[in-house]
Design a protein around this motif. Structure first.
Motif, PDB file in Angstrom:
ATOM      1  N   ILE A  55      32.631  40.149  48.518  1.00 39.62           N
ATOM      2  CA  ILE A  55      31.698  39.400  47.650  1.00 39.62           C
ATOM      3  C   ILE A  55      32.370  39.146  46.303  1.00 39.62           C
ATOM      4  CG2 ILE A  55      29.489  39.516  46.412  1.00 39.62           C
ATOM      5  CD1 ILE A  55      28.471  41.417  48.552  1.00 39.62           C
ATOM      6  N   ASP A  56      32.302  37.945  45.812  1.00 40.41           N
ATOM      7  CA  ASP A  56      32.802  37.633  44.464  1.00 40.41           C
ATOM      8  C   ASP A  56      32.153  36.314  44.008  1.00 40.41           C
ATOM      9  OD1 ASP A  56      35.519  38.740  42.811  1.00 40.41           O
ATOM     10  OD2 ASP A  56      34.805  36.738  42.238  1.00 40.41           O
ATOM     11  N   PRO A  57      31.862  36.220  42.703  1.00 41.59           N
ATOM     12  CA  PRO A  57      31.218  34.985  42.240  1.00 41.59           C
ATOM     13  C   PRO A  57      32.191  33.855  41.933  1.00 41.59           C
ATOM     14  CG  PRO A  57      31.372  36.544  40.424  1.00 41.59           C
ATOM     15  CD  PRO A  57      31.935  37.231  41.644  1.00 41.59           C
ATOM     16  N   ASP A  58      33.487  34.160  41.921  1.00 40.04           N
ATOM     17  CA  ASP A  58      34.446  33.183  41.389  1.00 40.04           C
ATOM     18  C   ASP A  58      34.961  32.236  42.483  1.00 40.04           C
ATOM     19  OD1 ASP A  58      36.193  32.796  38.747  1.00 40.04           O
ATOM     20  OD2 ASP A  58      37.409  32.385  40.525  1.00 40.04           O
TER      21      ASP A  58
ATOM     22  N   ALA B  28      35.743  31.794  34.395  1.00 38.93           N
ATOM     23  CA  ALA B  28      36.169  31.390  35.734  1.00 38.93           C
ATOM     24  C   ALA B  28      37.692  31.326  35.844  1.00 38.93           C
ATOM     25  CB  ALA B  28      35.573  30.032  36.055  1.00 38.93           C
ATOM     26  N   GLN B  29      38.180  31.687  37.016  1.00 37.19           N
ATOM     27  CA  GLN B  29      39.609  31.536  37.311  1.00 37.19           C
ATOM     28  C   GLN B  29      39.887  30.080  37.691  1.00 37.19           C
ATOM     29  OE1 GLN B  29      41.382  34.763  39.717  1.00 37.19           O
ATOM     30  NE2 GLN B  29      39.470  35.891  39.505  1.00 37.19           N
ATOM     31  N   SER B  30      41.150  29.709  37.620  1.00 34.49           N
ATOM     32  CA  SER B  30      41.548  28.331  37.908  1.00 34.49           C
ATOM     33  C   SER B  30      42.979  28.362  38.439  1.00 34.49           C
ATOM     34  CB  SER B  30      41.508  27.497  36.622  1.00 34.49           C
ATOM     35  OG  SER B  30      42.481  28.010  35.724  1.00 34.49           O
TER      36      SER B  30
ATOM     37  N   VAL C 297      33.077  44.810  47.136  1.00 32.74           N
ATOM     38  CA  VAL C 297      32.392  44.132  46.040  1.00 32.74           C
ATOM     39  C   VAL C 297      33.411  43.703  44.991  1.00 32.74           C
ATOM     40  CG1 VAL C 297      30.617  44.441  44.254  1.00 32.74           C
ATOM     41  CG2 VAL C 297      30.349  45.542  46.486  1.00 32.74           C
ATOM     42  N   ALA C 298      33.256  42.482  44.463  1.00 36.18           N
ATOM     43  CA  ALA C 298      34.203  41.907  43.494  1.00 36.18           C
ATOM     44  C   ALA C 298      35.593  41.821  44.133  1.00 36.18           C
ATOM     45  CB  ALA C 298      34.216  42.720  42.198  1.00 36.18           C
ATOM     46  N   SER C 299      35.621  41.166  45.249  1.00 39.55           N
ATOM     47  CA  SER C 299      36.815  41.055  46.093  1.00 39.55           C
ATOM     48  C   SER C 299      37.951  40.282  45.445  1.00 39.55           C
ATOM     49  CB  SER C 299      36.419  40.303  47.370  1.00 39.55           C
ATOM     50  OG  SER C 299      36.574  41.113  48.469  1.00 39.55           O
ATOM     51  N   GLY C 300      37.612  39.426  44.496  1.00 41.15           N
ATOM     52  CA  GLY C 300      38.640  38.654  43.793  1.00 41.15           C
ATOM     53  C   GLY C 300      39.461  37.820  44.750  1.00 41.15           C
ATOM     54  N   THR C 301      40.774  37.947  44.627  1.00 42.89           N
ATOM     55  CA  THR C 301      41.654  37.132  45.467  1.00 42.89           C
ATOM     56  C   THR C 301      41.935  37.826  46.814  1.00 42.89           C
ATOM     57  OG1 THR C 301      43.507  37.999  44.178  1.00 42.89           O
ATOM     58  CG2 THR C 301      42.678  35.845  43.556  1.00 42.89           C
TER      59      THR C 301
ATOM     60  N   HIS D  14      36.994  47.648  43.427  1.00 38.39           N
ATOM     61  CA  HIS D  14      38.278  47.988  42.807  1.00 38.39           C
ATOM     62  C   HIS D  14      38.542  47.097  41.605  1.00 38.39           C
ATOM     63  CE1 HIS D  14      40.330  50.415  46.255  1.00 38.39           C
ATOM     64  NE2 HIS D  14      39.044  50.684  46.163  1.00 38.39           N
ATOM     65  N   ASP D  15      38.874  47.752  40.497  1.00 38.04           N
ATOM     66  CA  ASP D  15      39.279  47.063  39.273  1.00 38.04           C
ATOM     67  C   ASP D  15      38.256  46.020  38.821  1.00 38.04           C
ATOM     68  OD1 ASP D  15      41.006  46.746  37.160  1.00 38.04           O
ATOM     69  OD2 ASP D  15      42.239  45.236  38.152  1.00 38.04           O
ATOM     70  N   ALA D  16      36.998  46.332  38.915  1.00 38.58           N
ATOM     71  CA  ALA D  16      35.988  45.319  38.598  1.00 38.58           C
ATOM     72  C   ALA D  16      34.708  45.862  37.971  1.00 38.58           C
ATOM     73  CB  ALA D  16      35.631  44.549  39.868  1.00 38.58           C
TER      74      ALA D  16
END
Ligand SMILES: C[S@@+](CC[C@H](N)C(=O)[O-])C[C@H]1O[C@@H](n2cnc3c(N)ncnc32)[C@H](O)[C@@H]1O
Length: 287
Positions: free
Chosen positions: A76-79, A9-11, A49-53, A127-129
């Motif tokens: 969409i992103d799980p983080d 997980a990111q923080s 998908v995996a949109s991140g920040t 992208h990048d994921a």
């Protein structure tokens, strides 16, 4: 529903925010997005998908403003941390509607149920994921779903700086960085450990072709990694865990210590600014 797979997980302290601001990384992504954008109708529907920040939705919104197109974008992103950052820093403007949805890509069909047009969407991106989705069948399943929700003529874009081509231009520098960081932690490499499969660009291309889409653009682009970009990467959990993926006893070493070792290694190596080769591909669903 899929079981959520493990990801680090990111923080507030360890996240993708700084790297996503890097000029070279932004430009590389923007150029691929612009290629897809040129083919989108107005209004369009886009699933990232995996949109991140939020980099991809942010760039799409900016293009909508510049080119006066209208669009709806679902990221969409799980983080949790990444999503909060994306929601805070994505400014849709008058032409766009943006929604960020929490969940893994493997669960995309359920997450999107009732949210996307029945006829399909105009654009899907990852992208990048793709390399962060660990299981092989999951990678293929995610790409198949992304292709299946496209309407005829719809576009898919994918890029990854984690293919077998990634270190092609600066293998020595990446090797030295890893060796130095291991030495700082007194870590040993576990030669028996089954390495995570790193795909060739051709394998990613083939996965996309197998979804039934036609590849209409692909390239391997060189991304110059500035020193600040390298420091930003050394604060991104998935990158840190990737570097130490084959270290004996890695589970016992906290993320903080691994990140510090990487930052110290960067300082010792001085002006090392390696390149990374990023593979990108754009594909289209037949009309
Ligand atoms: C390197 S970041 C890239 C984010 C964004 N696409 C960009 O280019 O800035 C990778 C993202 O993939 C997400 N991720 C990892 N595993 C995932 C999965 N199974 N489903 C969806 N997203 C996932 C991570 O949470 C992270 O936000």
């Amino acid at each position: 529903m899929q079981m959520a797979e493990h990801w680090t997980a990111q923080s507030e302290a360890f996240n993708f925010v700084a790297f996503a601001k890097d000029k070279a990384y932004r430009e590389l992504n923007r150029a691929l997005i612009a290629k897809a954008f040129a083919r989108l109708p107005s209004p369009f529907f886009h699933v990232d998908v995996a949109s991140g920040t939020g980099l991809v939705p942010q760039e799409v919104c900016a293009l909508c403003q510049e080119q006066d197109k209208r669009g709806t974008i679902i990221g969409i992103d799980p983080d949790r941390f990444a999503l909060e950052s994306a929601r805070k820093h994505t400014h849709p403007g008058p032409n766009c509607v943006v929604e960020f949805v929490k969940g893994v890509a493997q669960d995309m069909a359920r997450l999107l149920a009732g949210k996307i047009p029945r006829a399909g969407v105009d654009y899907t991106s990852i992208h990048d994921a793709i390399h962060e989705i660990k299981r092989e069948d999951d990678k293929r399943g995610v790409l198949a779903t992304m292709a299946s929700i496209l309407n005829p003529g719809g576009i898919l874009t994918l890029n990854s700086a984690f293919t077998t081509a990634a270190l092609e231009e600066s293998a020595m520098v990446w090797g030295r960085l890893k060796a130095k960081a291991f030495a700082i932690l007194g870590g040993k490499r576990d030669r028996q450990m089954a390495a995570i499969k790193i795909h060739t660009p051709e394998e990613y291309r083939q996965m996309i072709v197998e979804t039934g889409l036609e590849v209409i653009h692909e390239a391997k682009l060189l991304m110059k990694m500035s020193h600040p970009a390298m420091e930003a990467l050394a604060r991104y959990p998935a990158f840190i865990e990737g570097v130490f993926g084959d270290m004996v006893g890695k589970e016992q070493v906290p993320l903080e210590a691994k990140s510090r070792a990487l930052l110290e290694a960067l300082k010792i190596l001085g002006s090392a600014e390696p390149s990374r080769v990023c593979y990108e591909v754009m594909a289209q669903r037949g009309i």
